[in-house]
Design an enzyme around this catalytic site. Structure first.
Site, PDB file in Angstrom:
ATOM      1  N   GLU A  77       0.831  -1.215   0.000  1.00 41.16           N
ATOM      2  CA  GLU A  77       0.000   0.000   0.000  1.00 41.16           C
ATOM      3  C   GLU A  77       0.864   1.263   0.000  1.00 41.16           C
ATOM      4  O   GLU A  77       0.608   2.214  -0.739  1.00 41.16           O
ATOM      5  CB  GLU A  77      -0.911  -0.044   1.221  1.00 41.16           C
ATOM      6  CG  GLU A  77      -1.751   1.191   1.475  1.00 41.16           C
ATOM      7  CD  GLU A  77      -2.960   1.288   0.583  1.00 41.16           C
ATOM      8  OE1 GLU A  77      -2.805   1.116  -0.647  1.00 41.16           O
ATOM      9  OE2 GLU A  77      -4.059   1.552   1.096  1.00 41.16           O
ATOM     10  N   THR A 124      -4.488   8.821  -5.190  1.00 41.88           N
ATOM     11  CA  THR A 124      -4.381   8.975  -3.737  1.00 41.88           C
ATOM     12  C   THR A 124      -3.160   9.801  -3.344  1.00 41.88           C
ATOM     13  O   THR A 124      -3.247  10.672  -2.457  1.00 41.88           O
ATOM     14  CB  THR A 124      -4.313   7.584  -3.065  1.00 41.88           C
ATOM     15  OG1 THR A 124      -5.512   6.878  -3.406  1.00 41.88           O
ATOM     16  CG2 THR A 124      -4.226   7.699  -1.551  1.00 41.88           C
TER      17      THR A 124
END
Ligand code: HSE
Length: 323
Positions: A139, A192
């Site tokens: 991530e 993001t």
């Protein structure tokens, strides 16, 4: 425990932030989600054999795809225990069944899928905390900083509060039986890392922080009381949502449409563009999802996917052969 030759796992989509809980609150959905298959190999290291469902956007280089990064981290954690042994390598197949850059935890789902698939091949040798640490390596590689509010609920299911990052401490929150969630994913994307840069560069006023502190406390209290009305009122964010709303065309109008239609609460999921709303019945949640999709279409000309239903209580899991 016998070591399987090949496994298939499912890792669900997640909502993060849930209004006031930037980087500390997340929730698992029942759909969509990613599937990862893994098998042992005689070639050392991790190979990604195929990625499907990504419209060709993802890399098969295991050092540049989160599924490979997380799987590699899991193998390294296993190898740190010198008393254990395993075949030299792992082959992976990633089946994306969820959109990229959607705010639904797509990279977290692939990361968790890679880490869990390796752990299943290892007969479950490593614990949940290691699964989370390995998935976070994946991530982190794509999201521009550590945030665990997608990875953690993807692993554990339910609604989770990250009390502390260092050391990592998680608190599973009660999920009221009647709680239902509606999600709309308009067909636009928010990167993001860019959405996090906007937040990192901003200096916040203490009054904004105070507003979120009160709401976060209220949200946790509401879940413990099973008070859906208070839960809904606690879904507000004075810190991050105002900065990111301009990144999602039609968000303000769509949120208003959900609230006008009686949503308990409504906000951006993670960095967006997906938007969630809460309801107390299946029908209301489905209706909210449809209304939000309609509003995105009317205001911004965007098509959308919608999902509605219960919170996923189980999290990422091995798919049994007879499923
Ligand atoms: N909490 C993270 C953020 C989630 O809002 O940046 C990103 O999906």
């Amino acid at each position: 425990m016998p070591i399987p030759e090949r496994v298939r796992v499912h890792a669900p989509a997640t909502l993060s932030n849930l209004g006031p809980g930037f980087d500390v609150l997340g929730l698992a959905l029942n759909e969509p989600g990613d599937y990862v298959e893994a098998e042992w190999s005689d070639s050392p290291g991790v190979e990604i054999m195929e990625v499907r469902g990504d419209d060709g956007q993802l890399n098969c280089d295991p050092t540049r795809n989160v599924v490979g990064i997380a799987a590699t981290a899991m193998l390294a954690a296993h190898d740190a225990d010198e008393t254990t042994s395993r075949p030299p390598g792992v082959r992976l197949w990633l089946e994306k069944q969820m959109p990229l850059a959607s705010g639904l935890g797509s990279s977290a789902a692939s990361s968790v899928g890679g880490a869990l698939a390796v752990n299943e091949l290892l007969g479950g040798a490593l614990d949940r905390d290691q699964l989370i640490v390995s998935a976070l390596e994946g991530e982190q590689a794509v999201s521009g900083g550590i945030h665990a509010d997608n990875v953690v609920p993807c692993v554990t299911g339910g609604i989770v509060l990250i009390r502390s990052y260092s050391p990592m401490e998680l608190l599973s929150l009660p999920v009221p039986d009647a709680l239902r969630v509606a999600v709309v994913h308009p067909h636009t994307s928010v990167v993001t890392a860019e959405a996090r840069r906007i937040v990192a560069e901003r200096r916040f006023r203490i009054t904004e922080a105070v507003a979120n502190l009160g709401q976060l406390g209220a949200l946790v209290t509401a879940l413990h009381r099973g008070d859906l009305e208070l839960f809904g009122r606690a879904i507000s964010d004075a810190l991050v949502e105002p900065l990111r709303a301009p990144l999602v065309p039609g968000f303000v109008e769509t949120k208003q449409a959900a609230l006008d239609a009686g949503a308990l609460g409504c906000s951006l999921s993670g960095s967006g563009p997906s938007v969630f709303a809460f309801a107390a019945t299946d029908d209301h949640a489905a209706d909210l999802a449809g209304r939000m999709a309609d509003r995105f279409s009317e205001v911004a000309g965007l098509d959308s996917d919608t999902y509605s239903g219960k919170v996923n209580a189980r999290g990422a899991r091995k798919v049994e052969e007879d499923e």
